[in-house]
Design an enzyme around this catalytic site. Structure first.
Site, PDB file in Angstrom:
ATOM      1  N   LYS A  61       0.849  -1.202   0.000  1.00 32.60           N
ATOM      2  CA  LYS A  61       0.000   0.000   0.000  1.00 32.60           C
ATOM      3  C   LYS A  61       0.879   1.244   0.000  1.00 32.60           C
ATOM      4  CE  LYS A  61      -3.884  -2.308   2.164  1.00 32.60           C
ATOM      5  NZ  LYS A  61      -4.475  -2.789   3.413  1.00 32.60           N
ATOM      6  N   GLN A 105      -4.808  -1.297   9.608  1.00 33.74           N
ATOM      7  CA  GLN A 105      -4.739  -2.639   9.029  1.00 33.74           C
ATOM      8  C   GLN A 105      -5.363  -3.671   9.974  1.00 33.74           C
ATOM      9  OE1 GLN A 105      -3.451  -3.457   5.857  1.00 33.74           O
ATOM     10  NE2 GLN A 105      -4.368  -5.423   6.333  1.00 33.74           N
ATOM     11  N   ASP A 128     -11.184   3.035   4.107  1.00 33.42           N
ATOM     12  CA  ASP A 128     -11.577   1.621   4.041  1.00 33.42           C
ATOM     13  C   ASP A 128     -13.101   1.498   3.970  1.00 33.42           C
ATOM     14  OD1 ASP A 128      -9.769  -0.424   3.809  1.00 33.42           O
ATOM     15  OD2 ASP A 128      -9.257  -0.488   5.941  1.00 33.42           O
TER      16      ASP A 128
END
Ligand code: NAD
Length: 298
Positions: A61, A105, A128
């Site tokens: 990422k 994460q 997200d």
């Protein structure tokens, strides 16, 4: 003599190439902002602990964020980080004007309440799309930051099929990060949507109705070839490790890929299908979040 029935061709959807072109378009837009003297959008990624798969995801990422011309802020915290300290970091990132997107994460270590951490993220920076405000806005048909994996699936579907109106879609899996938002997105595209899950009575029969079949379960080869309607578009979200014929481990999806070839009209491979689109959509969401900020100056 019986007529010869030729097998329909299955087109493989190249998620890698599609993700590369999406990333290129994002990078071009970011370069345009920079040429106009604007700041680069910024993505903060927070990793708690040393889960090897998460470390790989976070590294990828960060690399792709920088390659797209954005700023990447990585925060690596030890596995024993207290929930209060993690939430304090999230609040600092919420207040940081250089940060447009925040991604924590998952999975988090067991002692941390994941929902409490997601709740602490400013919904406007929730790239997200996991915050209940974004989930609720999506369900209500309002502008929202949409979870990256289902967003990537939808972009591929629209690219391949164009208008999805009236198509029957079956989504297998009902998680908050894939199945449910996927179903919401398909509903918004005027599909007739069924969500199947571990309690569905006759999964094979449900799948056979699908013009669009999304598999997001996490069971290798669960979806058999004869569960697929001929010509259907199959999107395989599953990522599973399985032993290959030579005994070495390899990545496979939730669909019996070899059996689906010649039946499905289109199919995403694993790897190289949905996976690359997920990161591309994270960059897209970061740019969307940056542009939506009233103070961004974009
Ligand atoms: P999850 O474990 O949260 O949810 C799995 C869902 O599958 C549940 O809703 C459950 O009801 C359903 N299910 C389980 N067994 C079933 C069965 N036998 N029949 C029908 N339904 C069944 O998983 P998730 O986070 O939604 O992820 C699903 C898969 O997608 C995993 O393999 C994961 O690794 C993969 N994934 C891939 C990406 C990507 O970028 N490609 C992103 C996220 C998840």
């Amino acid at each position: 003599m019986a007529p010869t029935v030729s097998e329909p061709e299955t087109t493989i959807i190249d998620g890698k190439a599609f993700a590369a072109s999406l990333t290129e378009a994002i990078a071009a837009e970011v370069a345009g902002l920079s040429a106009a003297g604007k700041r680069a959008p910024g993505l903060a990624v927070v990793l708690v602990g040393e889960d090897p798969a998460s470390q790989v995801y976070v590294r990828n990422k960060g690399r792709q964020t920088i390659a797209a011309g954005m700023r990447s802020f990585e925060h690596r915290l030890p596995a024993d980080t207290a929930e209060t300290d993690l939430i304090a970091l999230v609040r600092r990132l919420n207040a940081d004007p250089a940060v447009d997107g925040i991604l924590v994460q998952l999975p988090l270590p067991a002692h941390i309440n994941t929902n409490a951490v997601i709740d602490a993220i400013d919904p406007a920076k929730d790239v997200d799309g996991f915050h209940v405000v974004n989930a609720g806005r999506l369900a209500a048909g309002l502008d929202a930051l949409v979870p990256c994996t289902p967003l990537g699936c939808l972009l591929m579907l629209k690219h391949v099929l164009g208008d999805l109106s009236g198509l029957r879609a079956v989504v297998v899996g009902r998680s908050n990060i894939v199945g449910k938002p996927m179903a919401q997105l398909l509903l918004q595209e005027n599909c007739t949507v069924t969500i199947a899950h571990s309690h569905t009575r006759d999964l094979a029969e449900e799948c056979r109705q699908a013009d669009i079949l999304i598999a997001a379960v996490g069971r290798p080869g669960l979806i058999k070839g004869d569960w697929i309607k001929p010509g259907a578009t199959v999107i395989d979200v599953g990522i599973n490790r399985a032993a290959g014929p030579d005994g070495t481990s390899r990545l496979v999806g939730d669909v019996d890929y070899d059996a689906a070839l010649g039946v499905a009209g289109h199919i995403t491979p694993v790897p190289g299908g949905v996976g690359p689109m997920t990161i591309a959509c994270l960059l897209r969401n970061t740019l969307t979040a940056a542009k939506a900020r009233p103070d961004s100056g974009f």
